[in-house]
Design a protein around this motif. Structure first.
Motif, PDB file in Angstrom:
ATOM      1  N   VAL A   3       0.856  -1.181   0.000  1.00 55.54           N
ATOM      2  CA  VAL A   3       0.000   0.000   0.000  1.00 55.54           C
ATOM      3  C   VAL A   3       0.895   1.234   0.000  1.00 55.54           C
ATOM      4  N   PRO A   4       0.764   2.088  -1.020  1.00 53.93           N
ATOM      5  CA  PRO A   4       1.629   3.266  -1.088  1.00 53.93           C
ATOM      6  C   PRO A   4       1.481   4.162   0.132  1.00 53.93           C
ATOM      7  N   GLN A   5       2.591   4.557   0.674  1.00 54.47           N
ATOM      8  CA  GLN A   5       2.625   5.545   1.742  1.00 54.47           C
ATOM      9  C   GLN A   5       3.280   6.777   1.133  1.00 54.47           C
ATOM     10  N   PRO A   6       2.485   7.620   0.486  1.00 55.30           N
ATOM     11  CA  PRO A   6       3.065   8.733  -0.254  1.00 55.30           C
ATOM     12  C   PRO A   6       3.734   9.747   0.659  1.00 55.30           C
ATOM     13  N   ARG A   7       4.722  10.404   0.081  1.00 53.20           N
ATOM     14  CA  ARG A   7       5.393  11.481   0.802  1.00 53.20           C
ATOM     15  C   ARG A   7       4.561  12.746   0.763  1.00 53.20           C
ATOM     16  N   PHE A   8       3.472  12.678   0.034  1.00 57.87           N
ATOM     17  CA  PHE A   8       2.588  13.826  -0.123  1.00 57.87           C
ATOM     18  C   PHE A   8       1.297  13.582   0.647  1.00 57.87           C
ATOM     19  N   LYS A  34       5.989  -0.809 -15.136  1.00 55.70           N
ATOM     20  CA  LYS A  34       5.033   0.213 -15.594  1.00 55.70           C
ATOM     21  C   LYS A  34       3.607  -0.100 -15.142  1.00 55.70           C
ATOM     22  N   SER A  35       3.191  -1.358 -15.258  1.00 51.87           N
ATOM     23  CA  SER A  35       1.826  -1.711 -14.862  1.00 51.87           C
ATOM     24  C   SER A  35       1.639  -1.665 -13.349  1.00 51.87           C
ATOM     25  N   SER A  36       2.582  -2.240 -12.614  1.00 47.51           N
ATOM     26  CA  SER A  36       2.473  -2.244 -11.150  1.00 47.51           C
ATOM     27  C   SER A  36       2.502  -0.830 -10.582  1.00 47.51           C
ATOM     28  N   VAL A  37       3.444  -0.029 -11.053  1.00 49.43           N
ATOM     29  CA  VAL A  37       3.551   1.358 -10.591  1.00 49.43           C
ATOM     30  C   VAL A  37       2.339   2.156 -11.066  1.00 49.43           C
ATOM     31  N   GLY A  38       1.936   1.924 -12.311  1.00 43.00           N
ATOM     32  CA  GLY A  38       0.803   2.657 -12.871  1.00 43.00           C
ATOM     33  C   GLY A  38      -0.481   2.451 -12.094  1.00 43.00           C
ATOM     34  N   LYS A  39      -0.755   1.216 -11.692  1.00 37.34           N
ATOM     35  CA  LYS A  39      -1.972   0.938 -10.905  1.00 37.34           C
ATOM     36  C   LYS A  39      -1.950   1.694  -9.584  1.00 37.34           C
ATOM     37  N   ASN A 172      15.084  -2.335  -7.277  1.00 43.24           N
ATOM     38  CA  ASN A 172      14.509  -3.419  -6.487  1.00 43.24           C
ATOM     39  C   ASN A 172      14.006  -2.842  -5.179  1.00 43.24           C
ATOM     40  N   GLY A 173      12.925  -3.369  -4.703  1.00 44.40           N
ATOM     41  CA  GLY A 173      12.302  -2.844  -3.502  1.00 44.40           C
ATOM     42  C   GLY A 173      10.839  -2.589  -3.786  1.00 44.40           C
ATOM     43  N   PRO A 174      10.106  -2.132  -2.812  1.00 39.23           N
ATOM     44  CA  PRO A 174       8.673  -1.915  -2.983  1.00 39.23           C
ATOM     45  C   PRO A 174       8.375  -0.895  -4.087  1.00 39.23           C
ATOM     46  N   HIS A 175       7.349  -1.182  -4.868  1.00 38.79           N
ATOM     47  CA  HIS A 175       6.934  -0.240  -5.904  1.00 38.79           C
ATOM     48  C   HIS A 175       6.493   1.090  -5.315  1.00 38.79           C
ATOM     49  N   THR A 176       6.159   1.084  -4.031  1.00 43.82           N
ATOM     50  CA  THR A 176       5.783   2.319  -3.347  1.00 43.82           C
ATOM     51  C   THR A 176       6.859   3.390  -3.508  1.00 43.82           C
ATOM     52  N   GLN A 177       8.109   2.981  -3.414  1.00 45.47           N
ATOM     53  CA  GLN A 177       9.215   3.941  -3.551  1.00 45.47           C
ATOM     54  C   GLN A 177       9.214   4.570  -4.940  1.00 45.47           C
ATOM     55  N   THR A 178       8.966   3.754  -5.957  1.00 48.25           N
ATOM     56  CA  THR A 178       8.939   4.266  -7.323  1.00 48.25           C
ATOM     57  C   THR A 178       7.742   5.184  -7.519  1.00 48.25           C
ATOM     58  N   VAL A 179       6.595   4.816  -6.979  1.00 49.17           N
ATOM     59  CA  VAL A 179       5.401   5.663  -7.083  1.00 49.17           C
ATOM     60  C   VAL A 179       5.686   7.029  -6.471  1.00 49.17           C
ATOM     61  N   ASN A 180       6.330   7.041  -5.309  1.00 49.26           N
ATOM     62  CA  ASN A 180       6.678   8.316  -4.668  1.00 49.26           C
ATOM     63  C   ASN A 180       7.612   9.137  -5.549  1.00 49.26           C
ATOM     64  N   ARG A 181       8.593   8.475  -6.175  1.00 55.09           N
ATOM     65  CA  ARG A 181       9.513   9.195  -7.056  1.00 55.09           C
ATOM     66  C   ARG A 181       8.791   9.739  -8.293  1.00 55.09           C
ATOM     67  N   VAL A 182       7.814   8.994  -8.797  1.00 52.16           N
ATOM     68  CA  VAL A 182       7.031   9.488  -9.951  1.00 52.16           C
ATOM     69  C   VAL A 182       6.244  10.718  -9.534  1.00 52.16           C
ATOM     70  N   LEU A 183       5.593  10.686  -8.392  1.00 58.11           N
ATOM     71  CA  LEU A 183       4.853  11.852  -7.905  1.00 58.11           C
ATOM     72  C   LEU A 183       5.782  13.051  -7.733  1.00 58.11           C
TER      73      LEU A 183
END
Length: 190
Positions: A3-8, A34-39, A172-183
């Motif tokens: 579950v993403p824990q956004p920095r925002f 792309k799909s995992s992060v995109g969702k 490598n690591g949770p996709h949450t980190q990548t989602v935060n970097r995309v944001l």
């Protein structure tokens, strides 16, 4: 699924979503996430998520490996371009994950750059090898050593991917980190 824990904060994410004003398209190599992060990104933005490969298969009524085997890569890329153009047509708030080669097609890349916010998800070859080994549906990896193929494709495609205005490393690591970097990348781009 993590579950993403956004920095925002929720309010900051809502402001970012409102300011974007067009779809977000994730581009990059197969296996980069792309799909995992995109969702997860779409969930945070409260937007729809579309996997372009799923839409291509739905439109063609064939799996992507079947399209490659029956008609070849050129035919597939043309259909891919048409599907992505349709997905971008109305500019609705959507996160779209593209196939690895989509952004390398000049016409498709131009459509994405004109009508969306392109985010290049990048990764090292070791991570790509590990992630792509999880599925046996990669037509370009069938005939040879996956590590060599992925390294070659990554080098060939990097000049096209680098035209995306936002570049995010998916390690490598949770996709949450990548989602935060995309944001973060989108917020800086805005």
């Amino acid at each position: 699924m993590d579950v993403p824990q956004p920095r925002f904060s929720d309010q900051e994410i809502a402001r970012i979503a409102e300011r974007i004003g067009r779809p977000v398209v994730l581009v990059g190599m197969m296996g980069v996430g792309k799909s995992s992060v995109g969702k997860r990104l779409a969930g945070l933005l409260h937007w729809n998520f579309i996997d372009a490969d799923d839409e291509i298969e739905r439109s063609a009524r064939m799996a992507i490996p079947e399209i490659f085997d029956t008609y070849g890569e050129g035919y597939f890329r043309d259909g891919e371009r048409r599907v992505i153009a349709r997905l971008l047509e109305d500019g609705s708030p959507t996160v779209i994950a593209t196939g690895g080669g989509a952004f390398c097609n000049p016409a498709t890349r131009q459509l994405i750059l004109e009508r969306a916010v392109a985010v290049w998800l990048d990764s090292d070859v070791d991570t790509l090898v590990e992630r792509t080994a999880r599925k046996d549906n990669r037509p370009l990896l069938r005939d040879g050593d996956p590590r060599e193929i992925l390294a070659k494709l990554r080098n060939e495609r990097a000049p096209a991917y680098s035209q995306a205005p936002i570049h995010v490393v998916s390690a490598n690591g949770p996709h949450t980190q990548t989602v935060n970097r995309v944001l973060e990348g989108i917020a800086q781009w805005l």
